[in-house]
Design an enzyme around this catalytic site. Structure first.
Site, PDB file in Angstrom:
ATOM      1  N   HIS A 268       0.885  -1.186   0.000  1.00  0.00           N
ATOM      2  CA  HIS A 268       0.000   0.000   0.000  1.00  0.00           C
ATOM      3  C   HIS A 268       0.914   1.225   0.000  1.00  0.00           C
ATOM      4  O   HIS A 268       1.723   1.387  -0.909  1.00  0.00           O
ATOM      5  CB  HIS A 268      -0.910  -0.113   1.227  1.00  0.00           C
ATOM      6  CG  HIS A 268      -2.054   0.849   1.280  1.00  0.00           C
ATOM      7  ND1 HIS A 268      -2.429   1.649   0.240  1.00  0.00           N
ATOM      8  CD2 HIS A 268      -2.932   1.138   2.290  1.00  0.00           C
ATOM      9  CE1 HIS A 268      -3.479   2.384   0.596  1.00  0.00           C
ATOM     10  NE2 HIS A 268      -3.797   2.096   1.842  1.00  0.00           N
ATOM     11  N   HIS A 307      -2.291  -1.900  -9.891  1.00  0.00           N
ATOM     12  CA  HIS A 307      -3.250  -1.319  -8.957  1.00  0.00           C
ATOM     13  C   HIS A 307      -4.504  -2.170  -8.979  1.00  0.00           C
ATOM     14  O   HIS A 307      -4.887  -2.669 -10.030  1.00  0.00           O
ATOM     15  CB  HIS A 307      -3.581   0.122  -9.381  1.00  0.00           C
ATOM     16  CG  HIS A 307      -4.156   0.930  -8.269  1.00  0.00           C
ATOM     17  ND1 HIS A 307      -5.489   0.896  -7.954  1.00  0.00           N
ATOM     18  CD2 HIS A 307      -3.559   1.763  -7.383  1.00  0.00           C
ATOM     19  CE1 HIS A 307      -5.689   1.689  -6.915  1.00  0.00           C
ATOM     20  NE2 HIS A 307      -4.545   2.224  -6.545  1.00  0.00           N
ATOM     21  N   ASP A 363       2.771   5.689  -6.616  1.00  0.00           N
ATOM     22  CA  ASP A 363       4.011   5.543  -5.857  1.00  0.00           C
ATOM     23  C   ASP A 363       5.254   5.450  -6.731  1.00  0.00           C
ATOM     24  O   ASP A 363       6.373   5.519  -6.225  1.00  0.00           O
ATOM     25  CB  ASP A 363       3.937   4.280  -4.988  1.00  0.00           C
ATOM     26  CG  ASP A 363       3.040   4.508  -3.791  1.00  0.00           C
ATOM     27  OD1 ASP A 363       3.009   5.650  -3.316  1.00  0.00           O
ATOM     28  OD2 ASP A 363       2.388   3.549  -3.348  1.00  0.00           O
TER      29      ASP A 363
HETATM   30  N1  ACO Z   1       4.841  -6.507 -10.932  1.00  0.00           N
HETATM   31  C1  ACO Z   1       4.738  -7.682 -11.575  1.00  0.00           C
HETATM   32  N2  ACO Z   1       3.587  -8.387 -11.644  1.00  0.00           N
HETATM   33  C2  ACO Z   1       2.512  -7.868 -11.029  1.00  0.00           C
HETATM   34  C3  ACO Z   1       2.551  -6.637 -10.344  1.00  0.00           C
HETATM   35  C4  ACO Z   1       3.776  -5.952 -10.314  1.00  0.00           C
HETATM   36  N3  ACO Z   1       3.874  -4.784  -9.685  1.00  0.00           N
HETATM   37  N4  ACO Z   1       1.335  -6.374  -9.830  1.00  0.00           N
HETATM   38  C5  ACO Z   1       0.552  -7.394 -10.175  1.00  0.00           C
HETATM   39  N5  ACO Z   1       1.255  -8.305 -10.910  1.00  0.00           N
HETATM   40  C6  ACO Z   1       0.760  -9.513 -11.531  1.00  0.00           C
HETATM   41  C7  ACO Z   1       0.415 -10.573 -10.471  1.00  0.00           C
HETATM   42  O1  ACO Z   1       1.515 -11.390 -10.196  1.00  0.00           O
HETATM   43  C8  ACO Z   1      -0.697 -11.308 -11.158  1.00  0.00           C
HETATM   44  O2  ACO Z   1      -0.146 -12.120 -12.162  1.00  0.00           O
HETATM   45  P1  ACO Z   1      -0.778 -13.572 -12.470  1.00  0.00           P
HETATM   46  O3  ACO Z   1      -2.143 -13.287 -13.017  1.00  0.00           O
HETATM   47  O4  ACO Z   1       0.159 -14.177 -13.442  1.00  0.00           O
HETATM   48  O5  ACO Z   1      -0.835 -14.310 -11.157  1.00  0.00           O
HETATM   49  C9  ACO Z   1      -1.471 -10.211 -11.895  1.00  0.00           C
HETATM   50  O6  ACO Z   1      -0.496  -9.193 -12.165  1.00  0.00           O
HETATM   51  C10 ACO Z   1      -2.639  -9.625 -11.095  1.00  0.00           C
HETATM   52  O7  ACO Z   1      -2.118  -9.123  -9.868  1.00  0.00           O
HETATM   53  P2  ACO Z   1      -2.851  -9.180  -8.481  1.00  0.00           P
HETATM   54  O8  ACO Z   1      -1.822  -9.404  -7.412  1.00  0.00           O
HETATM   55  O9  ACO Z   1      -4.009 -10.149  -8.552  1.00  0.00           O
HETATM   56  O10 ACO Z   1      -3.447  -7.722  -8.385  1.00  0.00           O
HETATM   57  P3  ACO Z   1      -4.042  -7.040  -7.086  1.00  0.00           P
HETATM   58  O11 ACO Z   1      -5.114  -6.152  -7.557  1.00  0.00           O
HETATM   59  O12 ACO Z   1      -4.358  -8.051  -6.049  1.00  0.00           O
HETATM   60  O13 ACO Z   1      -2.792  -6.207  -6.536  1.00  0.00           O
HETATM   61  C11 ACO Z   1      -1.282  -4.484  -6.095  1.00  0.00           C
HETATM   62  C12 ACO Z   1      -2.640  -4.855  -6.682  1.00  0.00           C
HETATM   63  C13 ACO Z   1      -1.201  -4.977  -4.625  1.00  0.00           C
HETATM   64  C14 ACO Z   1      -1.134  -2.965  -6.087  1.00  0.00           C
HETATM   65  C15 ACO Z   1      -0.173  -5.156  -6.934  1.00  0.00           C
HETATM   66  O14 ACO Z   1      -0.253  -4.698  -8.266  1.00  0.00           O
HETATM   67  C16 ACO Z   1       1.219  -4.903  -6.372  1.00  0.00           C
HETATM   68  O15 ACO Z   1       1.618  -5.603  -5.447  1.00  0.00           O
HETATM   69  N6  ACO Z   1       1.965  -3.866  -6.906  1.00  0.00           N
HETATM   70  C17 ACO Z   1       3.263  -3.535  -6.388  1.00  0.00           C
HETATM   71  C18 ACO Z   1       3.119  -2.766  -5.076  1.00  0.00           C
HETATM   72  C19 ACO Z   1       2.635  -1.343  -5.298  1.00  0.00           C
HETATM   73  O16 ACO Z   1       3.114  -0.616  -6.152  1.00  0.00           O
HETATM   74  N7  ACO Z   1       1.660  -0.947  -4.459  1.00  0.00           N
HETATM   75  C20 ACO Z   1       1.104   0.409  -4.472  1.00  0.00           C
HETATM   76  C21 ACO Z   1      -0.303   0.417  -4.896  1.00  0.00           C
HETATM   77  S1  ACO Z   1      -0.913   2.051  -5.004  1.00  0.00           S
HETATM   78  C22 ACO Z   1      -1.201   2.481  -3.419  1.00  0.00           C
HETATM   79  O17 ACO Z   1      -1.508   1.712  -2.553  1.00  0.00           O
HETATM   80  C23 ACO Z   1      -1.032   3.836  -3.083  1.00  0.00           C
END
Ligand code: ACO
Length: 428
Positions: A268, A307, A363
């Site tokens: 987050h 996201h 971010d």
């Molecule tokens: N890098 C690489 N792969 C990713 C990323 C990433 N940053 N984010 C998601 N994916 C992939 C997942 O592995 C998944 O792949 P799969 O279908 O092969 O299993 C697919 O994309 C879907 O991802 P989920 O984890 O299901 O997406 P979710 O909506 O649950 O997660 C989140 C969203 C937590 C923001 C995620 O994208 C992440 O962890 N990003 C990196 C952390 C980040 O930047 N967080 C800040 C968010 S903005 C905020 O809070 C202010």
């Protein structure tokens, strides 16, 4: 038959049920009428992590994640970032309308006169180790304010709520600046009521021996814009915590501390700190392709990408990129920006990221700006918590005044043991 209903046939009983659809939503409680017998509990919906469940109705923030749209109270984020100050936007988010000139003066005055911390709170803060993470200090100090303002418990009184809103928005920059000075071992700087909200924050962070702190206007404006972009983001993880804790009628200092705790996690608000660590790990532009291959091979995530809601470019990231340009004209460019731009360029063309609709989020660039301004990465999430306090309080107030809301209490599906007899310790 109306189009605005969903017809469900329960195959076991053969019965058909009609459930109204309002705003594209069915009420989960309507599923409870689907039963096999009068004693039956009825059907529940199961939605871990709330992927498809609306927990409230809200008039504060609108997001269309597919189109990359973000609006506060109907106003596009781009217009607010260009034309408003942070306190103007804070008023809008909290009270629903942009303030008139008089309202803005009164509001600014009220916030400015609630920036001081009780000396006891300062002593409490001094008890932390010099290398304590600022987010830990921030969370604990905000929670400690609950002991200073016992009147805050009366959350059903609108006037009491308003006073706590002034106190919290006024004091979070002071607490944050004290967290920072504490880590440096520098004396705390008291608020200066002549300065704007962001300039005063900069004053409390960076004033040394000069009699009056002069903030660089470009940096102050960039920080103000960053605060505007972070003010609210509807039902994100920390806001959900604010609403859940607030629903028990805990006071807003404790609820805000809980929300800030949720914000601190690396998935987050903690992500901006992780972005900087990632850019450091990559080290140079030419190593970006190898790093992306490493991520695609399943080794972690590209921090600052992806996201839950945005499946398009995060509109805040676009504005931050613009603000970064302004900041770098003052501070000189950063090698990290070069690496970040290269990461974005390659990722946006890569099938892995395109297929999963992974774009830079808020971010991705914010940490680079904060670092250029002189903040260490462990302060980044604190910088997020200051403006998000506005959103948390707006959502808290909306929740408390919503007649449909009650104490938040989800259901579960029990998957543990059936009834079994106690086993004495010698027989286990
Ligand atoms: N890098 C690489 N792969 C990713 C990323 C990433 N940053 N984010 C998601 N994916 C992939 C997942 O592995 C998944 O792949 P799969 O279908 O092969 O299993 C697919 O994309 C879907 O991802 P989920 O984890 O299901 O997406 P979710 O909506 O649950 O997660 C989140 C969203 C937590 C923001 C995620 O994208 C992440 O962890 N990003 C990196 C952390 C980040 O930047 N967080 C800040 C968010 S903005 C905020 O809070 C202010």
């Amino acid at each position: 038959m109306s189009n605005n209903t969903l017809t469900i046939t329960h195959d076991r009983s053969g019965k058909t049920y009609q459930v109204p659809i309002e705003n594209g939503t069915i009420r989960a409680m309507d599923l409870r009428m689907i039963k096999t017998s009068p004693e039956d509990f009825g059907v529940m919906s199961y939605d871990p992590a709330f992927l498809n469940t609306a927990s409230c109705q809200s008039a504060i923030t609108y997001i269309d994640g597919d189109k990359g749209i973000l609006r506060y109270r109907g106003y596009p984020i781009e217009q607010l970032a260009e034309k408003c100050t942070f306190l103007e936007v804070a008023y809008l988010v909290l009270f629903g309308e942009l303030p008139t000139d008089t309202e803005l003066k009164e509001w600014t005055d009220a916030i400015t006169h609630h920036t001081m911390l009780h000396e006891n709170t300062k002593k409490f803060l001094e008890g932390f180790r010099h290398d304590a993470h600022p987010m830990g200090i921030f969370v604990s100090t905000v929670a400690a304010l609950s002991t200073v303002y016992p009147d805050a418990r009366n959350v059903l009184d609108p006037e009491v709520r308003k006073l706590q809103i002034y106190r919290l928005i006024g004091k979070v920059p002071t607490i944050s600046a004290y967290c920072y000075r504490h880590s440096l071992g520098h004396p705390y700087v008291y608020p200066d009521n002549d300065l704007s909200y962001t300039e005063n924050f900069m004053n409390m962070l960076w004033k040394m021996v000069e009699p009056k702190y002069q903030a660089n206007s470009v940096l102050a404006r960039a920080l103000d814009i960053l605060f505007i972009l972070h003010a609210d983001h509807e039902q994100n993880c920390s806001t959900n915590v604010m609403r859940a804790v607030g629903s028990s009628q805990a006071d807003p200092f404790l609820a805000t501390a809980a929300a800030a705790t949720a914000l601190s996690g690396p998935l987050h608000g903690g992500a901006n700190e992780e972005v900087l660590k990632m850019l450091d790990e990559i080290g140079s532009k030419d190593r970006v392709p190898a790093y992306i291959d490493h991520i695609k091979a399943g080794h972690g995530k590209l921090m600052g990408f992806g996201h839950r809601i945005y499946k398009n470019y995060d509109p805040r990231a676009r504005i931050i990129k613009w603000a970064a340009d302004q900041v770098f004209r003052v501070t000189g460019t950063s090698s990290k920006l070069e690496i970040a731009l290269e990461l974005e360029r390659i990722a946006l063309k890569d099938e892995y990221f395109i297929k999963r609709k992974l774009y830079p989020n808020v971010d991705f660039y914010s940490g680079i700006i904060y670092q250029a301004m002189g903040f260490s990465p462990d302060m980044f999430t604190v910088l997020f918590a200051i403006p998000r306090t506005v959103g948390w309080l707006a959502q808290w107030q909306e929740m408390l005044t919503d007649p449909e809301q009650k104490i938040a209490r989800p259901r579960q599906i029990y998957i543990g043991h059936d009834l079994r007899d106690f086993v004495p310790i010698e027989k286990r």
